[in-house]
Design an enzyme around this catalytic site. Structure first.
Site, short mmCIF file in Angstrom:
data_model
loop_
_atom_site.label_atom_id
_atom_site.label_comp_id
_atom_site.label_asym_id
_atom_site.label_seq_id
_atom_site.Cartn_x
_atom_site.Cartn_y
_atom_site.Cartn_z
N ARG A 128 -9.35 1.73 9.83
CA ARG A 128 -9.00 0.34 10.09
C ARG A 128 -10.06 -0.37 10.91
O ARG A 128 -9.92 -1.56 11.18
CB ARG A 128 -7.68 0.29 10.86
CG ARG A 128 -6.44 0.03 10.00
CD ARG A 128 -5.26 0.15 10.92
NE ARG A 128 -4.10 -0.61 10.55
CZ ARG A 128 -3.05 -0.10 9.93
NH1 ARG A 128 -3.06 1.14 9.52
NH2 ARG A 128 -1.99 -0.85 9.72
N ARG B 247 11.88 -1.93 10.53
CA ARG B 247 10.76 -1.35 11.29
C ARG B 247 10.57 -2.14 12.58
O ARG B 247 10.60 -3.37 12.55
CB ARG B 247 9.48 -1.45 10.44
CG ARG B 247 9.03 -0.11 9.90
CD ARG B 247 7.85 -0.26 9.01
NE ARG B 247 6.66 -0.75 9.71
CZ ARG B 247 5.44 -0.59 9.24
NH1 ARG B 247 5.25 0.03 8.10
NH2 ARG B 247 4.39 -1.07 9.87
N ARG C 23 -0.38 -8.47 13.64
CA ARG C 23 -0.94 -7.43 12.76
C ARG C 23 -1.88 -8.02 11.72
O ARG C 23 -2.89 -7.44 11.37
CB ARG C 23 0.19 -6.64 12.10
CG ARG C 23 0.80 -5.64 13.09
CD ARG C 23 2.12 -5.11 12.63
NE ARG C 23 2.07 -4.47 11.33
CZ ARG C 23 3.07 -4.49 10.46
NH1 ARG C 23 4.19 -5.13 10.74
NH2 ARG C 23 2.95 -3.87 9.33
N LYS D 38 0.82 -1.22 0.00
CA LYS D 38 0.00 0.00 0.00
C LYS D 38 0.84 1.26 0.00
O LYS D 38 0.62 2.17 -0.78
CB LYS D 38 -0.84 0.07 1.29
CG LYS D 38 -2.15 -0.62 1.26
CD LYS D 38 -3.05 -0.16 2.40
CE LYS D 38 -2.42 -0.01 3.77
NZ LYS D 38 -2.06 -1.22 4.48
N ARG E 245 10.74 -7.16 4.30
CA ARG E 245 10.80 -5.72 4.60
C ARG E 245 11.49 -5.50 5.96
O ARG E 245 12.22 -4.53 6.14
CB ARG E 245 9.37 -5.15 4.64
CG ARG E 245 9.35 -3.66 4.90
CD ARG E 245 7.98 -3.09 4.71
NE ARG E 245 7.14 -3.27 5.87
CZ ARG E 245 5.84 -2.96 5.92
NH1 ARG E 245 5.23 -2.48 4.85
NH2 ARG E 245 5.14 -3.12 7.02
P1 AMP Z 1 0.96 0.95 9.16
O1 AMP Z 1 2.21 1.71 8.88
O2 AMP Z 1 -0.24 1.50 8.45
O3 AMP Z 1 1.11 -0.54 8.95
O4 AMP Z 1 0.63 1.16 10.74
C1 AMP Z 1 1.53 0.71 11.73
C2 AMP Z 1 0.80 0.60 13.08
O5 AMP Z 1 0.27 1.88 13.46
C3 AMP Z 1 -0.39 -0.34 13.09
O6 AMP Z 1 -0.02 -1.69 13.27
C4 AMP Z 1 -1.21 0.22 14.26
O7 AMP Z 1 -0.67 -0.17 15.51
C5 AMP Z 1 -1.00 1.72 14.11
N1 AMP Z 1 -2.04 2.33 13.25
C6 AMP Z 1 -1.86 2.89 12.01
N2 AMP Z 1 -3.03 3.32 11.50
C7 AMP Z 1 -3.98 3.04 12.42
C8 AMP Z 1 -5.39 3.22 12.48
N3 AMP Z 1 -6.07 3.75 11.46
N4 AMP Z 1 -6.03 2.79 13.60
C9 AMP Z 1 -5.38 2.24 14.64
N5 AMP Z 1 -4.05 2.03 14.65
C10 AMP Z 1 -3.35 2.42 13.56
#
Ligand code: AMP
Length: 187
Positions: free
Chosen positions: A88, A133, A144, A13, A127
């Site tokens: 989400r 990360r 996740r 994404k 990754r």
């Molecule tokens: P991402 O980079 O989008 O994979 O987000 C990394 C982490 O940030 C996720 O595993 C969640 O812990 C938190 N996070 C990101 N976006 C959201 C969201 N919309 N709602 C809740 N937690 C989020």
């Protein structure tokens, strides 16, 4: 154009979102990136988010909804925006629907990038090695993916019912996937 970009962790994404945003000339709003920056800077938001992000769970709805509500009203969002990683949960999707309608600027499209589960684990571990990360370790990756299936996958149906869902196959070369996304968006 106001776009919600969905897909499981590891679907690619973020990479695709960057390409689309620079082509269309709209900002990419990644709640994950906003939270990671906050964690790095040690702000109150970062401290609050840390335990959720590190365990692979979700940061409370009220926190991320507040972030997005402010962000989409900034001047660079006048021509549109792409939300990457938000909503989400169904409550986040409802809140987004309400706030965009209140602003008189509803969403145009919710794009779902679909990738099978076994491919996702492979990509995420890969990754982890390249980017380092903190939430790309195997147990956190599994958590996740589980969080995604339980809380985020229902959004595909939600946006189908809203009549704005576009599904894109996320398997193949980066260029092929970009072309599919552009065609789905009509750009
Ligand atoms: P991402 O980079 O989008 O994979 O987000 C990394 C982490 O940030 C996720 O595993 C969640 O812990 C938190 N996070 C990101 N976006 C959201 C969201 N919309 N709602 C809740 N937690 C989020």
């Amino acid at each position: 154009m106001r776009i919600v970009f969905m897909g499981p962790p590891g679907a690619g994404k973020g990479t695709q979102a960057k390409i689309i945003c620079s082509d269309v000339g709209i900002p990419q709003i990644s709640t994950g990136e906003i939270l990671r920056h906050a964690m790095e800077s040690g702000s109150d938001l970062g401290k609050e988010a840390k335990s959720y992000v590190e365990s692979g769970g979700l940061v409370p709805d009220a926190v991320v909804i507040g972030i997005v509500k402010e962000r989409i009203q900034e001047p660079d969002c006048v021509k549109g925006y792409l939300l990457d990683g938000f909503p989400r949960t169904l409550d986040q999707a409802d809140a987004l629907k309400r706030m965009t309608e209140e602003l008189g600027k509803p969403l145009d499209v919710a794009l779902n990038l679909a990738v099978p589960q076994d491919e996702l684990v492979k990509r995420l571990l890969d990754r982890a090695q390249k980017e380092g990360r903190p939430d790309d370790t195997e147990p956190v990756i599994k958590s996740r993916l589980k969080t995604y299936e339980e809380q985020t996958l229902p959004l595909v149906d939600y946006y189908k019912k809203e009549g704005i869902l576009k599904e894109v196959d996320g398997l193949g070369s980066m260029e092929d996937i970009t072309a599919r996304i552009k065609s789905a968006l009509g750009i």
